[in-house]
Each structure stands twice: as structure tokens, then as C-alpha cells.
Design an enzyme around this catalytic site. Structure first.
Site, mmCIF file in Angstrom:
data_model
loop_
_atom_site.group_PDB
_atom_site.id
_atom_site.type_symbol
_atom_site.label_atom_id
_atom_site.label_comp_id
_atom_site.label_asym_id
_atom_site.label_seq_id
_atom_site.Cartn_x
_atom_site.Cartn_y
_atom_site.Cartn_z
ATOM 1 N N VAL A 180 0.831 -1.203 0.000
ATOM 2 C CA VAL A 180 0.000 0.000 0.000
ATOM 3 C C VAL A 180 0.865 1.251 0.000
ATOM 4 O O VAL A 180 1.720 1.435 0.867
ATOM 5 C CB VAL A 180 -0.944 0.006 1.224
ATOM 6 C CG1 VAL A 180 -1.821 1.243 1.209
ATOM 7 C CG2 VAL A 180 -1.781 -1.262 1.263
ATOM 8 N N CYS A 181 0.604 2.145 -0.950
ATOM 9 C CA CYS A 181 1.382 3.374 -1.071
ATOM 10 C C CYS A 181 1.286 4.235 0.184
ATOM 11 O O CYS A 181 2.290 4.748 0.669
ATOM 12 C CB CYS A 181 0.901 4.162 -2.291
ATOM 13 S SG CYS A 181 1.671 5.788 -2.472
ATOM 14 N N PHE A 182 0.059 4.396 0.719
ATOM 15 C CA PHE A 182 -0.137 5.339 1.812
ATOM 16 C C PHE A 182 0.380 4.831 3.150
ATOM 17 O O PHE A 182 0.294 5.518 4.151
ATOM 18 C CB PHE A 182 -1.612 5.736 1.913
ATOM 19 C CG PHE A 182 -1.923 6.978 1.145
ATOM 20 C CD1 PHE A 182 -2.058 8.191 1.785
ATOM 21 C CD2 PHE A 182 -2.038 6.940 -0.231
ATOM 22 C CE1 PHE A 182 -2.321 9.350 1.081
ATOM 23 C CE2 PHE A 182 -2.295 8.088 -0.953
ATOM 24 C CZ PHE A 182 -2.440 9.299 -0.295
#
Length: 272
Positions: free
Chosen positions: A143-145
């Protein structure tokens, strides 16, 4: 005063179209056919975007289908993002533009100044700092965030704006996501995990490390208000003249080609 073309798009596009439009604009700006361009847009339906080098098997196709969410592979790197309740910006520049800097990290720093100015207009106290370099894979999830990169925007120590950049043939594209509302951990329902426990642990990590504008402010501004803040923040921070514009006919044709050739093509989406 330098001028920048602004494309504010309140009518949202699907994932393949959004990535194709960004790349069509980048090509036009890099060739000198269009001025530097700030594009402000959204996504309909919700769409999971994978980073350029991310493995497609990290996306759960069945779960995406059940929810009616799309899937696209970005031209930029990084990890997965679920696009939906957000404002997305993209900035396309020739590499000799002052905001492009001498390298990617320096350009992140310079562009972050405009994003911080935009958030200040919205009443958000935020920060952007150079990050410690991690060993490959250290603490990395899908997940990027979950994890901030250099000069990405944090509020209260949690990631608020995630950005990624591409440099190609004399041009720079940086695009990024400002979540307005919603549960950022929803992305974990569209990704594959070994078991339910791992999925729940990942959801907890995302909620601990990332934040929406609504969580920061107590209520979220509208998409239009957030778009106006970014436009005015960039204008003030960089002394830019913002000129409202639209896609040219040539850019629109090129975007349609890129949907067919690349972003709407399963050979591209599932190439890794």
C-alpha cells in the site's frame, strides 16, 4: 511571471482514461506543443492503481469485480493506491522548468512547497521532509499510503498526500492523491494477503500511518474547494499565472490511443 495551464475536471474519468490523459499531456508539454500544465481530477468508478513495477498478483481481481472497482497500472512507480474519495493532481513540466530541479528528490521538494501552500489555505498544518533511506523491502507493504517518501506531505505525523514522478523524453510528470474522506484501509479489501490476520494487520498499519483531509479538519471540503486551494497554492508559492485550459484535440486523440495501447490493455496491466 510564468504561466501554467490549468485543467480542472469535475467530470471524473475511469482509471485507464486518467492515466492516458496524464501521459498525453506529458508528451505534449515535453515536445513544447503545450505549456506546463496542472491537471486536477477524480476517478469514477473507484480504481486500484498499481505502481509501474508492482506485481499484478497483489491485486485481488475477484474482490475488485464484486465491488465494481477498476484496475490500472500507473506509468509511475510506487505501491498500490485506491482512488475514489479524493482529489488527484498531476503536474507536467519540461525538464528545464525551475520546478523540475536538478534531480527527482529536489523536484519533489520544490513541488511540495505548492502543495503545502494549498493545504495552508484549507487550514491544514502539514510538513514535508526528506526521509531516511530504507533498505529495499524494509517495512514495505503493498500500500502506497503506508509509508511516506521524500517530501511527501504529512499532517500530524501521518501521510496525507502521496505522490509519484516520471521523467521521460524531456518532460516530467508528477501526480499525487489527496484523500478527502473515507476509510483508507479499504484498499486492503482489493489486495491479496496470505490470510485474514495479515489483512487486518495491514489495515491497522494503514490507519495508523495515513490520514484523510476529513480526519485532519473534522470535516472535508468539497472536491471543488480542494481543487481551488491547490490552484491558488501553486500560484502563490511559485508566482505563477494560472490560465484555465482544456485538452487539445491532439491530446484527446493521443489519450484515446494510449487507452487502447497501454492503460486499458490487459497486456500492460498484467505484465508483471
Amino acid at each position: 511571471m510564468r504561466q501554467i495551464r490549468v485543467l480542472r475536471e469535475p467530470d471524473f474519468r475511469d482509471g485507464a482514461s486518467n492515466m492516458a490523459v496524464d501521459c498525453a499531456i506529458l508528451e505534449a508539454v515535453a515536445q513544447g506543443w503545450q505549456p506546463p500544465t496542472l491537471r486536477l481530477y477524480g476517478w469514477a468508478p473507484f480504481c486500484l492503481s498499481l505502481g509501474y513495477g508492482q506485481r499484478a498478483r497483489e491485486a485481488d481481481d475477484a474482490a475488485l469485480g464484486r465491488r465494481g472497482w477498476g484496475l490500472v497500472r500507473r506509468p509511475t512507480g510506487g505501491k498500490a493506491i485506491l482512488h475514489g474519495d479524493e482529489l488527484t493532481y498531476s503536474l507536467s513540466l519540461p525538464l528545464d522548468h525551475p520546478l523540475a530541479g536538478d534531480d527527482i528528490v529536489e523536484s519533489y521538494r520544490r513541488i511540495s512547497v505548492g502543495l503545502l501552500a494549498a493545504l495552508e489555505r484549507l487550514g491544514v498544518a502539514a510538513a514535508a521532509d526528506r526521509q531516511e533511506v530504507q533498505a529495499p523491502g524494509a517495512g514495505a507493504g503493498p500500500v502506497c499510503f503506508e509509508m511516506p517518501s521524500h517530501y511527501e506531505i504529512r499532517a500530524g505525523g501521518r501521510k496525507l498526500i502521496g505522490s509519484a514522478q516520471l521523467r521521460r523524453r524531456g518532460g516530467l510528470l508528477q501526480h499525487g492523491t489527496l484523500p478527502l474522506v473515507g476509510d483508507l484501509a479499504r484498499i486492503c479489501d482489493a489486495l491479496t494477503f496470505a490470510d485474514r490476520e495479515t489483512r487486518m494487520m495491514q489495515k491497522t498499519r494503514v490507519r495508523d500511518r495515513a490520514v484523510t483531509l476529513e480526519q485532519v479538519l473534522g470535516s472535508a471540503p468539497s472536491w471543488s474547494a480542494a481543487a481551488a486551494a491547490i490552484e491558488r497554492g501553486f500560484a502563490r508559492a511559485f508566482n505563477l499565472e494560472m490560465a484555465a485550459g482544456a485538452l487539445s484535440a491532439a491530446e484527446a486523440r493521443r489519450a484515446e490511443e494510449l487507452v487502447c495501447e497501454r492503460f486499458g490493455n490487459p497486456d500492460w496491466t498484467y505484465k508483471r
